[in-house]
Design a protein around this motif. Structure first.
Motif, PDB file in Angstrom:
ATOM      1  N   VAL A  79       0.823  -1.212   0.000  1.00  0.00           N
ATOM      2  CA  VAL A  79       0.000   0.000   0.000  1.00  0.00           C
ATOM      3  C   VAL A  79       0.858   1.263   0.000  1.00  0.00           C
ATOM      4  O   VAL A  79       0.555   2.220  -0.718  1.00  0.00           O
ATOM      5  N   THR A  80       1.933   1.285   0.763  1.00  0.00           N
ATOM      6  CA  THR A  80       2.784   2.481   0.818  1.00  0.00           C
ATOM      7  C   THR A  80       3.374   2.818  -0.546  1.00  0.00           C
ATOM      8  O   THR A  80       3.254   3.962  -0.995  1.00  0.00           O
ATOM      9  N   PRO A  81       4.002   1.867  -1.244  1.00  0.00           N
ATOM     10  CA  PRO A  81       4.502   2.227  -2.580  1.00  0.00           C
ATOM     11  C   PRO A  81       3.378   2.581  -3.557  1.00  0.00           C
ATOM     12  O   PRO A  81       3.567   3.445  -4.425  1.00  0.00           O
ATOM     13  N   ILE A  82       2.216   1.950  -3.410  1.00  0.00           N
ATOM     14  CA  ILE A  82       1.092   2.288  -4.286  1.00  0.00           C
ATOM     15  C   ILE A  82       0.671   3.739  -4.065  1.00  0.00           C
ATOM     16  O   ILE A  82       0.456   4.491  -5.021  1.00  0.00           O
ATOM     17  N   LEU A  83       0.568   4.136  -2.812  1.00  0.00           N
ATOM     18  CA  LEU A  83       0.197   5.526  -2.508  1.00  0.00           C
ATOM     19  C   LEU A  83       1.262   6.501  -3.003  1.00  0.00           C
ATOM     20  O   LEU A  83       0.944   7.546  -3.583  1.00  0.00           O
ATOM     21  N   ALA A  84       2.535   6.177  -2.775  1.00  0.00           N
ATOM     22  CA  ALA A  84       3.618   7.057  -3.213  1.00  0.00           C
ATOM     23  C   ALA A  84       3.636   7.184  -4.732  1.00  0.00           C
ATOM     24  O   ALA A  84       3.768   8.290  -5.274  1.00  0.00           O
ATOM     25  N   LEU A  85       3.500   6.067  -5.419  1.00  0.00           N
ATOM     26  CA  LEU A  85       3.479   6.107  -6.890  1.00  0.00           C
ATOM     27  C   LEU A  85       2.243   6.826  -7.412  1.00  0.00           C
ATOM     28  O   LEU A  85       2.317   7.562  -8.395  1.00  0.00           O
ATOM     29  N   GLY A  86       1.107   6.615  -6.774  1.00  0.00           N
ATOM     30  CA  GLY A  86      -0.118   7.298  -7.198  1.00  0.00           C
ATOM     31  C   GLY A  86      -0.002   8.802  -7.040  1.00  0.00           C
ATOM     32  O   GLY A  86      -0.393   9.572  -7.925  1.00  0.00           O
ATOM     33  N   LEU A  99       5.460  12.412 -18.511  1.00  0.00           N
ATOM     34  CA  LEU A  99       6.366  12.190 -17.378  1.00  0.00           C
ATOM     35  C   LEU A  99       5.845  11.114 -16.431  1.00  0.00           C
ATOM     36  O   LEU A  99       6.614  10.442 -15.753  1.00  0.00           O
ATOM     37  N   SER A 100       4.547  10.962 -16.383  1.00  0.00           N
ATOM     38  CA  SER A 100       3.958   9.998 -15.451  1.00  0.00           C
ATOM     39  C   SER A 100       3.891   8.577 -16.003  1.00  0.00           C
ATOM     40  O   SER A 100       3.626   7.640 -15.248  1.00  0.00           O
ATOM     41  N   ALA A 101       4.157   8.394 -17.299  1.00  0.00           N
ATOM     42  CA  ALA A 101       4.005   7.078 -17.939  1.00  0.00           C
ATOM     43  C   ALA A 101       4.773   5.954 -17.236  1.00  0.00           C
ATOM     44  O   ALA A 101       4.207   4.887 -16.978  1.00  0.00           O
ATOM     45  N   PRO A 102       6.069   6.113 -16.910  1.00  0.00           N
ATOM     46  CA  PRO A 102       6.774   5.003 -16.243  1.00  0.00           C
ATOM     47  C   PRO A 102       6.177   4.678 -14.868  1.00  0.00           C
ATOM     48  O   PRO A 102       6.130   3.516 -14.455  1.00  0.00           O
ATOM     49  N   PHE A 103       5.710   5.691 -14.164  1.00  0.00           N
ATOM     50  CA  PHE A 103       5.125   5.472 -12.845  1.00  0.00           C
ATOM     51  C   PHE A 103       3.781   4.764 -12.951  1.00  0.00           C
ATOM     52  O   PHE A 103       3.420   3.969 -12.088  1.00  0.00           O
ATOM     53  N   VAL A 104       3.048   5.060 -14.022  1.00  0.00           N
ATOM     54  CA  VAL A 104       1.764   4.390 -14.250  1.00  0.00           C
ATOM     55  C   VAL A 104       1.994   2.891 -14.430  1.00  0.00           C
ATOM     56  O   VAL A 104       1.245   2.077 -13.887  1.00  0.00           O
ATOM     57  N   GLU A 105       3.041   2.531 -15.174  1.00  0.00           N
ATOM     58  CA  GLU A 105       3.327   1.109 -15.399  1.00  0.00           C
ATOM     59  C   GLU A 105       3.718   0.404 -14.103  1.00  0.00           C
ATOM     60  O   GLU A 105       3.287  -0.719 -13.851  1.00  0.00           O
ATOM     61  N   MET A 106       4.525   1.067 -13.284  1.00  0.00           N
ATOM     62  CA  MET A 106       4.885   0.473 -11.987  1.00  0.00           C
ATOM     63  C   MET A 106       3.640   0.330 -11.110  1.00  0.00           C
ATOM     64  O   MET A 106       3.451  -0.682 -10.430  1.00  0.00           O
ATOM     65  N   LYS A 112      -1.911  -4.961  -9.844  1.00  0.00           N
ATOM     66  CA  LYS A 112      -2.198  -6.326 -10.309  1.00  0.00           C
ATOM     67  C   LYS A 112      -1.735  -7.350  -9.274  1.00  0.00           C
ATOM     68  O   LYS A 112      -2.408  -8.353  -9.039  1.00  0.00           O
ATOM     69  N   THR A 113      -0.599  -7.075  -8.650  1.00  0.00           N
ATOM     70  CA  THR A 113      -0.099  -7.971  -7.603  1.00  0.00           C
ATOM     71  C   THR A 113      -1.072  -8.033  -6.435  1.00  0.00           C
ATOM     72  O   THR A 113      -1.364  -9.118  -5.915  1.00  0.00           O
ATOM     73  N   VAL A 114      -1.592  -6.886  -6.035  1.00  0.00           N
ATOM     74  CA  VAL A 114      -2.579  -6.851  -4.953  1.00  0.00           C
ATOM     75  C   VAL A 114      -3.806  -7.674  -5.335  1.00  0.00           C
ATOM     76  O   VAL A 114      -4.305  -8.474  -4.540  1.00  0.00           O
ATOM     77  N   LEU A 115      -4.290  -7.503  -6.557  1.00  0.00           N
ATOM     78  CA  LEU A 115      -5.467  -8.257  -7.001  1.00  0.00           C
ATOM     79  C   LEU A 115      -5.211  -9.758  -7.012  1.00  0.00           C
ATOM     80  O   LEU A 115      -6.070 -10.540  -6.604  1.00  0.00           O
ATOM     81  N   VAL A 116      -4.040 -10.166  -7.471  1.00  0.00           N
ATOM     82  CA  VAL A 116      -3.701 -11.592  -7.490  1.00  0.00           C
ATOM     83  C   VAL A 116      -3.673 -12.152  -6.066  1.00  0.00           C
ATOM     84  O   VAL A 116      -4.223 -13.223  -5.802  1.00  0.00           O
TER      85      VAL A 116
END
Length: 163
Positions: A79-86, A99-106, A112-116
């Motif tokens: 959750v922490t990296p998801i919030l930071a990246l978001g 500029l946000s494209a690489p962060f969107v992919e991460m 997807k990992t959370v959903l799995v």
């Protein structure tokens, strides 16, 4: 939230006692000690939150999960990296969308990992149980007992610690 406020000070003391028993002579032992501390705190927070929401979950979803605490051990650290990246993605996207494209992919990968993980733990056969909704009186009794125990632990006197 009240269960976290009431139970966490006691639980943190218990985690500290466990942590103190672990050796810390080498760098690896100190790292293991930190990892155990982190995992125990995540487990305790998840368990206490589950206890606090149990009657509400049973009332609205007619289901009680046995694996959600374990699932949270894997999901909460993401959750922490998801919030930071978001947050980073939204700021960079507002300045210049490319500029946000690489962060969107991460961010997509982490989500997807959370959903799995959630699907995996949710699909386990013994992962939960369907229950009838509890009565209002049972919910009041449950929270009364839970708050009484929590209040007792929260206001435990130092001389009672050894008991």
């Amino acid at each position: 939230v009240i269960t976290l406020v009431l139970f966490m000070p006691y639980c943190q003391k218990q985690v500290q006692k466990i942590k103190e028993r672990l050796p810390q002579k080498t760098y690896l032992q100190r790292g293991t000690r930190s990892a155990v501390d982190y995992l125990l705190i995540c487990f305790v927070v998840s368990l206490v939150a589950q206890l606090g929401t149990l009657p509400l979950i049973a009332t609205y979803f007619y289901h009680v999960s046995f694996t959600s605490v374990l699932a949270n051990l894997m999901v909460v650290p993401l959750v922490t990296p998801i919030l930071a990246l978001g947050f980073t993605t939204s700021i960079l996207g507002a300045i210049y969308p490319l500029l946000s494209a690489p962060f969107v992919e991460m961010l997509k990968t982490l989500l997807k990992t959370v959903l799995v993980l959630v699907r995996y733990w949710g699909e386990l056969g013994a992962g939960g149980m369907n229950v009838p909704p509890p009565s209002v009186w049972l919910i009041i009794l449950y929270y009364g007992v839970l708050c009484s125990i929590g209040w007792r632990l929260y206001h435990k006197h130092p001389q009672q610690e050894e008991i």
